[in-house]
Write a protein that holds these residues in place. Structure first.
Motif, PDB file in Angstrom:
ATOM      1  N   THR A  48      51.398  30.745  51.007  1.00  0.00           N
ATOM      2  CA  THR A  48      50.543  31.250  52.094  1.00  0.00           C
ATOM      3  C   THR A  48      49.143  31.486  51.551  1.00  0.00           C
ATOM      4  OG1 THR A  48      50.980  33.534  51.554  1.00  0.00           O
ATOM      5  CG2 THR A  48      52.521  32.477  53.083  1.00  0.00           C
ATOM      6  N   GLU A  49      48.198  31.685  52.493  1.00  0.00           N
ATOM      7  CA  GLU A  49      46.823  31.958  52.086  1.00  0.00           C
ATOM      8  C   GLU A  49      46.747  33.133  51.108  1.00  0.00           C
ATOM      9  OE1 GLU A  49      47.556  31.206  55.370  1.00  0.00           O
ATOM     10  OE2 GLU A  49      45.681  30.870  56.480  1.00  0.00           O
ATOM     11  N   SER A  50      47.495  34.179  51.464  1.00  0.00           N
ATOM     12  CA  SER A  50      47.387  35.393  50.644  1.00  0.00           C
ATOM     13  C   SER A  50      47.931  35.168  49.227  1.00  0.00           C
ATOM     14  CB  SER A  50      48.109  36.553  51.309  1.00  0.00           C
ATOM     15  OG  SER A  50      49.474  36.218  51.464  1.00  0.00           O
ATOM     16  N   GLU A  51      48.792  34.169  49.084  1.00  0.00           N
ATOM     17  CA  GLU A  51      49.253  33.827  47.732  1.00  0.00           C
ATOM     18  C   GLU A  51      48.282  32.869  47.040  1.00  0.00           C
ATOM     19  OE1 GLU A  51      54.113  33.954  48.233  1.00  0.00           O
ATOM     20  OE2 GLU A  51      52.979  32.257  49.040  1.00  0.00           O
ATOM     21  N   LEU A  52      47.742  31.949  47.848  1.00  0.00           N
ATOM     22  CA  LEU A  52      46.853  30.921  47.294  1.00  0.00           C
ATOM     23  C   LEU A  52      45.523  31.490  46.783  1.00  0.00           C
ATOM     24  CD1 LEU A  52      46.971  27.761  49.586  1.00  0.00           C
ATOM     25  CD2 LEU A  52      47.423  27.848  47.139  1.00  0.00           C
ATOM     26  N   TYR A  53      44.894  32.308  47.587  1.00  0.00           N
ATOM     27  CA  TYR A  53      43.536  32.755  47.262  1.00  0.00           C
ATOM     28  C   TYR A  53      43.413  33.405  45.886  1.00  0.00           C
ATOM     29  CZ  TYR A  53      42.362  31.702  52.139  1.00  0.00           C
ATOM     30  OH  TYR A  53      42.158  31.075  53.330  1.00  0.00           O
ATOM     31  N   ASP A  95      35.529  30.204  50.609  1.00  0.00           N
ATOM     32  CA  ASP A  95      34.936  31.529  50.697  1.00  0.00           C
ATOM     33  C   ASP A  95      35.825  32.630  50.123  1.00  0.00           C
ATOM     34  OD1 ASP A  95      32.544  32.550  51.546  1.00  0.00           O
ATOM     35  OD2 ASP A  95      33.538  33.625  53.213  1.00  0.00           O
ATOM     36  N   LYS A  96      37.116  32.552  50.403  1.00  0.00           N
ATOM     37  CA  LYS A  96      38.011  33.639  49.989  1.00  0.00           C
ATOM     38  C   LYS A  96      38.807  33.309  48.728  1.00  0.00           C
ATOM     39  CE  LYS A  96      38.462  35.839  54.464  1.00  0.00           C
ATOM     40  NZ  LYS A  96      39.304  35.995  55.660  1.00  0.00           N
ATOM     41  N   GLY A  97      38.925  31.996  48.437  1.00  0.00           N
ATOM     42  CA  GLY A  97      39.692  31.619  47.258  1.00  0.00           C
ATOM     43  C   GLY A  97      38.820  31.390  46.036  1.00  0.00           C
ATOM     44  N   TYR A  98      37.886  30.440  46.158  1.00  0.00           N
ATOM     45  CA  TYR A  98      37.141  30.013  44.961  1.00  0.00           C
ATOM     46  C   TYR A  98      35.901  30.841  44.671  1.00  0.00           C
ATOM     47  CZ  TYR A  98      40.303  26.075  44.892  1.00  0.00           C
ATOM     48  OH  TYR A  98      41.432  25.318  44.813  1.00  0.00           O
ATOM     49  N   VAL A  99      35.155  31.164  45.729  1.00  0.00           N
ATOM     50  CA  VAL A  99      33.896  31.891  45.498  1.00  0.00           C
ATOM     51  C   VAL A  99      34.112  33.242  44.791  1.00  0.00           C
ATOM     52  CG1 VAL A  99      31.957  33.031  46.659  1.00  0.00           C
ATOM     53  CG2 VAL A  99      32.530  30.664  47.217  1.00  0.00           C
ATOM     54  N   PRO A 100      35.135  34.015  45.187  1.00  0.00           N
ATOM     55  CA  PRO A 100      35.353  35.271  44.450  1.00  0.00           C
ATOM     56  C   PRO A 100      35.595  35.022  42.966  1.00  0.00           C
ATOM     57  CG  PRO A 100      36.628  35.274  46.477  1.00  0.00           C
ATOM     58  CD  PRO A 100      36.060  33.891  46.337  1.00  0.00           C
ATOM     59  N   GLY A 101      36.219  33.888  42.641  1.00  0.00           N
ATOM     60  CA  GLY A 101      36.458  33.538  41.236  1.00  0.00           C
ATOM     61  C   GLY A 101      35.165  33.335  40.481  1.00  0.00           C
TER      62      GLY A 101
END
Lengths: 490, 217
Positions: free
Chosen positions: B2-7, B41-47
């Motif tokens: 899910t998104e919450s696992e992927l991000y 926006d929610k997965g890679y950028v925070p990284g």
């Protein structure tokens, strides 16, 4: 009498040297070297190396490189301008010269760098001429008041007029070699004489990893044919342009040196080549190339050991600092490098006088560093037995009130055994305060003025001078430059 | 997943500089038909933002910085074509032309800035090293860039940064582009002196500067 043991450091075991050299050979054979010059590719191909002409890449095999290595001389004899004094570049001989090709000069009063002009270059040569621990000059400062197109030959021109010492120099463009060689030949009285008694070595810098540009190859080939020694300056930066490990960088360093040596020997068998370099530990924060890093010095000392194992003369950039002013960092980095280089037996140590990653020269630092070099030489001199027995004779007639100061033995030996303070402060505290709390930098500044005042131009045959003027004038004209910005009466 | 696992995994892949994982997670997101703009926006950028923080804290050095930027690049190489395919437009940051000026072959710093700009959401056109000044302008005109970044490592070549600004002025294009300068001899003072729009002393600072200029433009 027991002779002094020459102090020496070796950072690598014999086994490790052999392994690094072996990988260097394999690197060239397997992955090759980029050579952006058709003539050099032809020379390599003609000698049996696999060559990819379109890719401008050659893969010299071990047998070829070994044969070239065997043909290169183990030592070179440079002679000063008069021809009277000879300097062996080989064995464990150590010669210091100022770090080369700085673009700025540290202004003592302003504590800031500024572009160097002709007057600075002249002062630089005059000062170095008076510093006895610099055996060689280097064309260590670039004058910004002449166009870049002639600045390589121009700095050698000024140097040859002002100095007696041999030169470490190099070209900035292909066209520079001709006039520079002609000037050297003019001093020697012909190219043959120059080949027999070289007066200058030319630096040739491959681009890491493993690439020889057209400019550097031209310089290698031209120098080899003219009998002018080439100093090879590979400059891998750990983790940026060469492997991050010190030993990994050494493998690349060996391959880059050996590929240059091979081109040089193929241009003329027996051409003098110096196993040198300016590699560095890459700063992973600033992206800079610290010459004062201990790892840089470890790479230098180690490759010098490898160069010696390959029976070649050696060179390194040591005894310089990344600091921007003459501060404690400038002192400790310079002293550490000069001493380690001397202990490693590096034949040509380029660096003293330099600050800011090989880009700035300081007259004050040159004077301070001359004292560091003096200490390094003293260290190399080691500890000798002067008397038999060592000390018992001094104690003949020993009494409680015996004075060593007035003992003839003291007078006989103290100057030979001890250097003296030079510019270092050895005052008692109160005397230092009374004298105005002067720093070594201030003392050095005064010493520079004293030395420049004292400088006397070494005599130069007017006919030679005329020829130098003619060659330089023609080169300047070919680059579209009218009059050179020389001071009145120069 | 899910998104919450992927991000968080995407973010971790960037922070770890793991190119393979970053790309694999991006392919996962594409396969699942997720909202890719949100993925970025929610997965890679925070990284990549975390990487910037770690750099500023002195925790990360150039090898970490460059591997993270490359992991970001690997992820975006999967995502960008999909965005185009779905007509969702491309990078939000804007278009940048970057290179080392003519006469100068040093490109380590320039490459780093290019990678970080790309990781930071810019569409980067890297012209390489020893780039003729005309090419910067031609390329910027061709691709419709808003920013030109000039690197120089030598005091002898940094003057080309000044020349380029003069050329833009001569062609009446100065107002059209933000010009950023960098490289060892450059400084804020130098940027002001030659009339550049900004100077950054490292790649992380360059991205911040570019973002603030892009936002203000």
């Amino acid at each position: 009498m027991i002779d002094a043991k020459r102090p020496k450091i070796e950072l690598l075991s014999r086994e490790f040297v052999d392994k690094i050299v072996d990988e260097g050979f394999t690197l060239l054979e397997r992955h090759g070297v980029m050579v952006e010059n058709a003539e050099a590719l032809d020379l390599l191909g003609g000698a049996g190396a696999r060559v990819d002409k379109n890719g401008q890449r050659a893969f010299p095999g071990r047998a070829l490189v070994e044969a070239c290595l065997a043909a290169a001389p183990a030592s070179i004899e440079l002679r000063d301008r008069s021809g009277a004094r000879a300097f062996t570049v080989g064995g464990d001989e150590v010669h210091f010269d100022p770090g080369s090709a700085a673009v700025t000069m540290l202004d003592h009063a302003a504590r800031a760098e500024r572009r160097a002009v002709t007057a600075d270059v002249i002062a630089f040569y005059k000062l170095v001429e008076t510093l006895e621990n610099f055996h060689f000059q280097s064309t260590g400062l670039i004058a910004a008041d002449v166009p870049a197109a002639v600045s390589d030959a121009y700095r050698l021109y000024l140097g040859l007029i002002l100095s007696e010492k041999p030169f470490v120099t190099g070209t900035f463009r292909v066209e520079g070699f001709g006039p520079m060689k002609d000037m050297l030949a003019a001093v020697r009285g012909g190219e043959d004489a120059l080949g027999r008694a070289p007066l200058a070595v030319f630096d040739a810098c491959p681009s890491p990893p493993l690439k020889w540009s057209d400019l550097t190859v031209r310089s290698l080939i031209d120098a080899a044919r003219a009998g002018v020694p080439s100093e090879l300056i590979p400059m891998g930066m750990t983790g940026a342009t060469s492997p991050v490990t010190i030993a990994g960088t050494l493998v690349q360093h060996v391959a880059e040196n050996l590929s240059g040596l091979t081109i040089s020997q193929l241009a003329r068998k027996g051409a003098p080549v110096i196993f040198g370099g300016s590699p560095s530990s890459f700063d992973m924060r600033k992206g800079t190339t610290p010459m004062g890093a201990i790892e840089t010095m470890m790479i230098d000392a180690a490759y010098a050991q490898i160069g010696k194992a390959l029976k070649l003369p050696t060179h390194a950039y040591m005894g310089l600092s990344d600091s921007k002013v003459n501060d404690p960092q400038a002192g400790f980095e310079t002293a550490l490098g000069a001493v380690l280089g001397a202990l490693a037996g590096v034949n040509v140590i380029s660096g003293p006088g330099m600050l800011d990653f090989e880009s700035c020269q300081s007259l004050e630092k040159l004077v301070i560093d001359d004292g560091i070099c003096a200490m390094a030489y003293r260290l190399l001199g080691g500890i000798a037995q002067r008397d038999e027995p060592v000390a018992l004779g001094v104690f003949e007639g020993f009494t409680a009130g015996m004075s060593f100061l007035s003992h003839p033995h003291t007078r006989q030996w103290y100057r030979k055994e001890h250097l003296g303070a030079g510019l270092a402060d050895r005052d008692p505290y109160d005397a230092w305060v009374a004298a105005g709390r002067t720093s070594i930098v201030d003392k050095a500044h005064a010493d520079v003025a004293r030395r420049l005042e004292k400088y006397a131009a070494p005599p130069l045959d007017p006919a030679v001078r005329k020829e130098l003027d003619r060659i330089m004038g023609a080169y300047a004209k070919s680059a579209g430059l009218g009059a050179l910005p020389l001071p009145k009466g120069f | 997943m899910t998104e919450s696992e992927l991000y968080p995994r995407m973010s971790e892949a960037i922070v770890a500089g793991d190119r393979a994982a970053a790309a694999a997670l991006a392919r996962d997101a594409v396969r699942q038909g997720l909202d890719l703009l949100e993925v970025v926006d929610k997965g890679y950028v925070p990284g990549i933002q975390k990487v910037g923080v770690l750099w500023e804290q002195g925790e990360y050095f150039l090898p970490e910085l460059i591997s993270s930027a490359e992991a970001m690049k690997a992820a975006m190489a999967v995502i960008d074509p999909e965005l185009t395919k779905r007509n969702l437009g491309s990078r939000p940051g804007g278009r940048v032309v970057i290179g080392t000026v003519e006469g100068d072959i040093h490109d380590i710093g320039k490459n780093l800035v290019a990678s970080m700009l790309q990781a930071g959401g810019f569409d980067v056109h890297d012209l390489g090293a020893d780039v003729k000044l005309e090419r910067f302008i031609d390329k910027a005109e061709e691709v419709g860039a808003g920013m030109i970044c000039l690197s120089a490592l030598l005091t002898t070549t940094m003057t080309n940064q000044r020349r380029l600004i003069g050329m833009l002025r001569d062609r009446g294009l100065r107002g059209k582009y933000k010009v950023l300068v960098g490289g060892a001899p450059a400084s804020r003072k130098w940027a002001e002196e030659i009339g550049a729009d900004g100077y950054a002393e490292n790649a992380v600072a360059a991205v911040k500067l570019a973002k603030s200029l892009a936002a203000g433009a």
